[in-house]
Design a protein around this motif. Structure first.
Motif, mmCIF file in Angstrom:
data_model
loop_
_atom_site.group_PDB
_atom_site.id
_atom_site.type_symbol
_atom_site.label_atom_id
_atom_site.label_comp_id
_atom_site.label_asym_id
_atom_site.label_seq_id
_atom_site.Cartn_x
_atom_site.Cartn_y
_atom_site.Cartn_z
ATOM 1 N N ALA A 65 0.835 -1.207 0.000
ATOM 2 C CA ALA A 65 0.000 0.000 0.000
ATOM 3 C C ALA A 65 0.871 1.260 0.000
ATOM 4 C CB ALA A 65 -0.939 -0.006 1.204
ATOM 5 N N TYR A 101 2.292 1.828 -3.555
ATOM 6 C CA TYR A 101 1.277 2.388 -4.447
ATOM 7 C C TYR A 101 0.975 3.841 -4.109
ATOM 8 C CZ TYR A 101 0.222 -1.846 -6.994
ATOM 9 O OH TYR A 101 0.300 -2.929 -7.825
ATOM 10 N N TRP A 102 0.934 4.179 -2.833
ATOM 11 C CA TRP A 102 0.683 5.559 -2.433
ATOM 12 C C TRP A 102 1.815 6.466 -2.928
ATOM 13 C CZ3 TRP A 102 3.233 8.934 0.949
ATOM 14 C CH2 TRP A 102 2.537 10.118 1.238
ATOM 15 N N ARG A 118 1.467 7.066 -6.632
ATOM 16 C CA ARG A 118 0.395 8.030 -6.895
ATOM 17 C C ARG A 118 0.861 9.452 -6.601
ATOM 18 N NH1 ARG A 118 -4.336 10.525 -5.677
ATOM 19 N NH2 ARG A 118 -6.264 9.872 -5.908
ATOM 20 N N GLN A 119 1.602 9.615 -5.494
ATOM 21 C CA GLN A 119 2.125 10.933 -5.148
ATOM 22 C C GLN A 119 3.100 11.415 -6.224
ATOM 23 O OE1 GLN A 119 -0.363 11.481 -2.882
ATOM 24 N NE2 GLN A 119 1.136 12.955 -2.181
#
Length: 193
Positions: free
Chosen positions: A41, A44-45, A48-49
């Protein structure tokens, strides 16, 4: 009697060597699984950032033009995939602002007015004839590498930035015809200037 004693001692030694199977440590196993899920997680975060950060760096790119009400008769049409846009000449410098980084299905239509790019589920855009600079066959664009000539790359100017956009037609044998048609349209535009 000695043989009986020997058998008994062997039997006792065998019993002593027998152990019960180790019991699974569920707390440790669950801890590892939860830790791995948290790590995934987090990755993936961070991705995205990074995508959002790249978009904010490219926020000076103006809004994409839309197709005119009467673009004219289609010179060529094709369906396929839009693989993304990059800064011209830098095939790994992906442009994500204004939805240009979103891969999607595509329907291309070339008219005398320019190139209409219709993308279901993503932002459509129009490249005016005067903004078209070059069309060529290439093998890659950020995130997609194909065999030599497997990608139609259209170079165009938008907001003072030269952009390469990569397309792959459902029938890749159409790419050479697209290059010819686009370059012909570009060169007739340059002659008119």
């Amino acid at each position: 009697m000695t043989s009986l004693t020997t058998i008994a001692s062997v039997h006792l030694a065998a019993e002593a060597e027998k152990k019960s199977a180790e019991v699974t440590d569920w707390a440790a196993r669950i801890g590892w699984v939860v830790g791995l899920l948290i790590f995934i997680a987090l990755v993936y975060w961070l991705m995205r950032q990074g995508w959002k950060w790249r978009g904010s760096l490219q926020s000076d790119l103006p809004a994409l033009p839309s197709a005119p009400d009467a673009p004219g008769e289609p010179l060529r049409t094709s369906t396929g995939r839009y693989h993304g846009s990059t800064t011209a000449g830098q095939w790994l410098d992906r442009i994500v602002a204004r939805g240009l980084g979103v891969r999607s299905r595509v329907e291309l239509t070339l008219t005398d007015a320019g190139l209409d790019v219709v993308r279901p589920g993503a932002t459509d855009f129009f490249v005016p004839r005067s903004a078209l600079r070059e069309a060529r066959l290439d093998k890659g664009i950020a995130g997609k590498v194909l065999a030599e000539g497997g990608l139609l790359v259209v170079t165009w100017e938008h907001g003072g930035t030269l952009i390469d956009s990569g397309f792959r037609a459902d029938r890749s044998d159409e790419h050479a015809d697209w290059v010819t048609a686009l370059n012909h349209l570009i060169h007739t535009t340059e002659g008119a200037r």
